[in-house]
Design an enzyme around this catalytic site. Structure first.
Site, short mmCIF file in Angstrom:
data_model
loop_
_atom_site.label_atom_id
_atom_site.label_comp_id
_atom_site.label_asym_id
_atom_site.label_seq_id
_atom_site.Cartn_x
_atom_site.Cartn_y
_atom_site.Cartn_z
N ARG A 1 0.85 -1.19 0.00
CA ARG A 1 0.00 0.00 0.00
C ARG A 1 0.89 1.24 0.00
O ARG A 1 1.97 1.26 0.59
CB ARG A 1 -0.86 -0.03 1.27
CG ARG A 1 -1.85 1.11 1.45
CD ARG A 1 -3.01 0.96 0.52
NE ARG A 1 -4.16 1.75 0.96
CZ ARG A 1 -5.03 2.31 0.13
NH1 ARG A 1 -4.89 2.19 -1.18
NH2 ARG A 1 -6.08 2.97 0.59
N THR B 1 -10.38 0.26 -8.98
CA THR B 1 -9.34 -0.63 -8.51
C THR B 1 -9.29 -1.79 -9.50
O THR B 1 -10.10 -1.83 -10.42
CB THR B 1 -9.69 -1.11 -7.08
OG1 THR B 1 -9.99 0.03 -6.28
CG2 THR B 1 -8.60 -1.88 -6.41
N THR C 1 -4.34 -0.73 -7.01
CA THR C 1 -5.12 0.46 -7.35
C THR C 1 -4.27 1.72 -7.48
O THR C 1 -3.17 1.80 -6.93
CB THR C 1 -6.20 0.71 -6.26
OG1 THR C 1 -7.04 1.78 -6.66
CG2 THR C 1 -5.56 1.03 -4.92
N ASN D 1 -6.35 4.37 -6.94
CA ASN D 1 -7.48 4.98 -6.26
C ASN D 1 -8.51 5.43 -7.28
O ASN D 1 -9.36 4.65 -7.66
CB ASN D 1 -7.07 6.13 -5.33
CG ASN D 1 -8.15 6.44 -4.30
OD1 ASN D 1 -8.96 5.59 -3.97
ND2 ASN D 1 -8.16 7.65 -3.80
N ASP E 1 -7.61 8.66 0.60
CA ASP E 1 -8.18 7.57 1.41
C ASP E 1 -7.94 7.75 2.90
O ASP E 1 -8.45 6.98 3.72
CB ASP E 1 -7.62 6.22 0.96
CG ASP E 1 -8.43 5.61 -0.17
OD1 ASP E 1 -9.43 6.24 -0.58
OD2 ASP E 1 -8.08 4.52 -0.65
N SER F 1 -10.11 -0.70 1.43
CA SER F 1 -11.17 -1.71 1.42
C SER F 1 -10.79 -2.94 0.60
O SER F 1 -11.56 -3.90 0.53
CB SER F 1 -12.46 -1.12 0.85
OG SER F 1 -13.00 -0.16 1.73
N GLY G 1 -13.75 -1.79 -6.60
CA GLY G 1 -15.03 -1.19 -6.21
C GLY G 1 -15.04 -0.36 -4.96
O GLY G 1 -16.10 -0.12 -4.38
N GLY G 2 -13.84 0.08 -4.47
CA GLY G 2 -13.83 0.94 -3.29
C GLY G 2 -14.49 0.27 -2.10
O GLY G 2 -14.23 -0.90 -1.80
#
Length: 562
Positions: A100, A374, A392, A394, A416, A446, A466-467
């Site tokens: 991340r 994503t 992703t 974002n 985020d 997520s 899909g967030g």
């Protein structure tokens, strides 16, 4: 081998055959003793399958697919963003890699708050200040210790795609045309994604700068991205605006290897991502709470089934808002939040009679909106190694900033974070501290890459973009197969729904059963319709070794076989 060929498009046939103009979208395969790759783009899936044919394993293939997506799926595939990998080796070893993005050293808690105390979401979503330190390339190299092939071979399909070019699809042309003004606004010089006439299906996209960047990685390893020419180009891009990433930030980026989050669901071992992914914790909470009501008694997408699942989502997402963030910066309460005693207490207020008001299950906390754009990859090789990866930028094309001279988009992942934590919202509640901005901190996500084992062997590999809809889509996918006994195709393509505590709304896809909607409305549920939720990539392996791999019908997603 049985193949169901949904669409085959021979695009731009007049172009050189050295270029990638033959796009075969395969939505479903059923095979045995073969490796399979499912991703958002047929050429990326084929890149992964090519590596399997060369003797690579699932981790070689998933890395090659990620590199390829950075070329052919630039709206979400990336080397300028980040992701999570969940792996289960055929010897039973489980591992996760957290690559991340992180906040730059110069990031601060109130960096997006203007002089009037208002959060400026344009700054956190667009342009250079929105960019977190990219983790993808470091993640690919962290994966290398599980691979069989050298990175020089794994990255080559992506270099070929960038250098020779590929024909874009209708959906890709539409997206590029829709983003034209933003590309022009946020880039100081012209970029290859903007041309004089509108993009159309069959147009060739050649990315020479990106090819050279990938070659530097091929020759120099991770240093070819985080140091030297590419790093200098990235920092120069920061200085063209208000960006704050430095050469030191890039050089110091580290992948976090974390212990997988595991729990049992009806005799199946669920292996998923821990914090800073909220997805794994939410998945455990939702499956366990739904399990209190013997969900298998009901029909898939019936009013009672949806009500049970929605109320589990409501309670889990309330906890997400209050408790979840980067475990290196907060007290990690995962074991408490997924414990049976805690969840039984949470479930006491459930009633079939009516919707539970969200204010009754958590203090109202303003949360950031997580972008939907994503991408996910599911891979299973012939030896039983499994990989589930979600990655992703974002938003679509991230910050919309392309690194000049290097050819890749940068993320807008800083959005985020809770960009205005500790400030009372319209309800008078204070929250978001667990996900507040701090230097070197990872923003909450997520993304929910997941592998399910049955009797110690891979049973399902699943994930989706899909967030904030990601955990609920993975949740539904698992329930569809385990509880409602749907096959992989029906599970992936059945109408989906989503609830996340706030807003009170249940979002359903346009083809959701009207009888269910009507019954839910009679119990005070608010329903809104949307075109689609997520794009799930699923592989199911039965006890006889039959593999059923399905790419979501909602996009250009495709399966490839070695």
């Amino acid at each position: 081998m049985k193949k169901i060929l949904i669409a085959s498009m021979l695009l731009a046939a007049q172009l050189s055959w050295a270029q990638f103009t033959d796009i075969n979208i395969i939505k479903e395969v059923q095979v045995k003793n073969k490796g399979v790759v499912v991703s958002a783009h047929p050429l990326a899936s084929e890149a992964g399958a090519k590596i399997l044919k060369m003797g690579g394993n699932a981790y070689d293939a998933v890395t090659a697919t990620q590199y390829a997506l950075a070329v052919v799926y630039p709206q979400a595939g990336n080397i300028g963003g980040g992701g999570f990998l969940v792996g289960v080796k055929n010897n039973g070893e489980k591992f996760t890699l957290d690559y991340r993005e992180t906040a730059p050293k110069k990031a601060s808690r109130d960096m997006y708050i203007d002089k009037k105390g208002k959060a400026d979401t344009d700054l956190s979503q667009n342009g250079r200040l929105a960019v977190g330190i990219p983790g993808s390339v470091a993640g690919f190299f962290a994966t290398l210790k599980y691979c069989k092939l050298p990175m020089e071979k794994i990255i080559q399909p992506a270099i070929d795609l960038a250098e020779k070019g590929f024909a874009i699809t209708d959906k890709e042309a539409e997206m590029l045309n829709n983003q034209r003004e933003k590309f022009q606004k946020h880039n100081k010089s012209s970029i290859i994604f903007v041309k004089d006439t509108p993009w159309k299906a069959g147009d060739l996209l050649i990315q020479k700068d990106l090819a050279e960047t990938l070659k530097l990685i091929q020759k120099q390893g991770a240093k070819g991205f985080y140091e030297g020419k590419t790093a200098e180009l990235l920092v120069t891009e920061m200085k063209r605006g208000n960006g704050i990433i430095t050469l030191e930030d890039l050089k110091n980026y580290k992948v976090a290897e974390r212990k997988a989050l595991e729990f049992d669901y009806k005799g199946n071992n669920v292996v998923t991502m821990p914090l800073p992914s909220s997805g794994g914790v939410l998945l455990a909470q939702m499956l366990k709470m739904a399990g209190f009501e013997n969900l298998e008694k009901y029909q898939q997408n019936s009013a009672k089934a949806v009500q049970i699942m929605t109320e589990a989502e409501r309670r889990a997402y309330a906890d997400r808002a209050e408790y979840m963030g980067d475990p290196d910066f907060i007290q990690d309460k995962t074991s408490y939040l997924i414990s049976d005693d805690y969840l039984k207490g949470r479930w006491k207020s459930f009633s079939f009679d009516k919707a539970t008001p969200s204010a009754e299950v958590g203090k109202i906390i303003e949360q950031p909106k997580e972008s939907m754009q994503t991408t996910h990859i599911s891979v299973l090789d012939k030896d039983g190694n499994a990989a589930s990866v979600t990655t992703t930028l974002n938003g679509y094309y991230g910050s919309k900033v392309l690194v000049s001279g290097a050819g890749f988009f940068l993320n807008n992942e800083m959005d985020d974070f809770s960009i205005k934590p500790g400030v009372p919202n319209m309800f008078g509640a204070v929250g978001g501290e667990a996900n507040s901005i701090q230097p070197n901190k990872r923003m909450l996500s997520s993304m929910t890459p997941t592998i399910i084992l049955k009797k110690g062997k891979p049973y399902m590999v699943v994930g989706t973009p899909g967030g904030t809809t990601i955990p609920t889509s993975v949740y539904q996918s698992i329930v569809n197969v385990v509880d409602f006994k749907l096959n992989a195709n029906m599970s992936v393509n059945a109408p989906k729904f989503h609830h996340q505590w706030l807003p009170e709304t249940i979002t359903v896809e346009n083809n959701f059963p009207e009888s269910t909607i009507s019954e839910l409305k009679s119990k005070n549920y608010i329903i809104e319709k949307t075109k689609y939720i997520g794009k799930t990539e699923m592989i199911v392996l039965d006890e006889n070794g039959n593999i059923h791999a399905v790419a979501d019908g909602r996009g250009d997603d495709s399966v490839a076989v070695e």
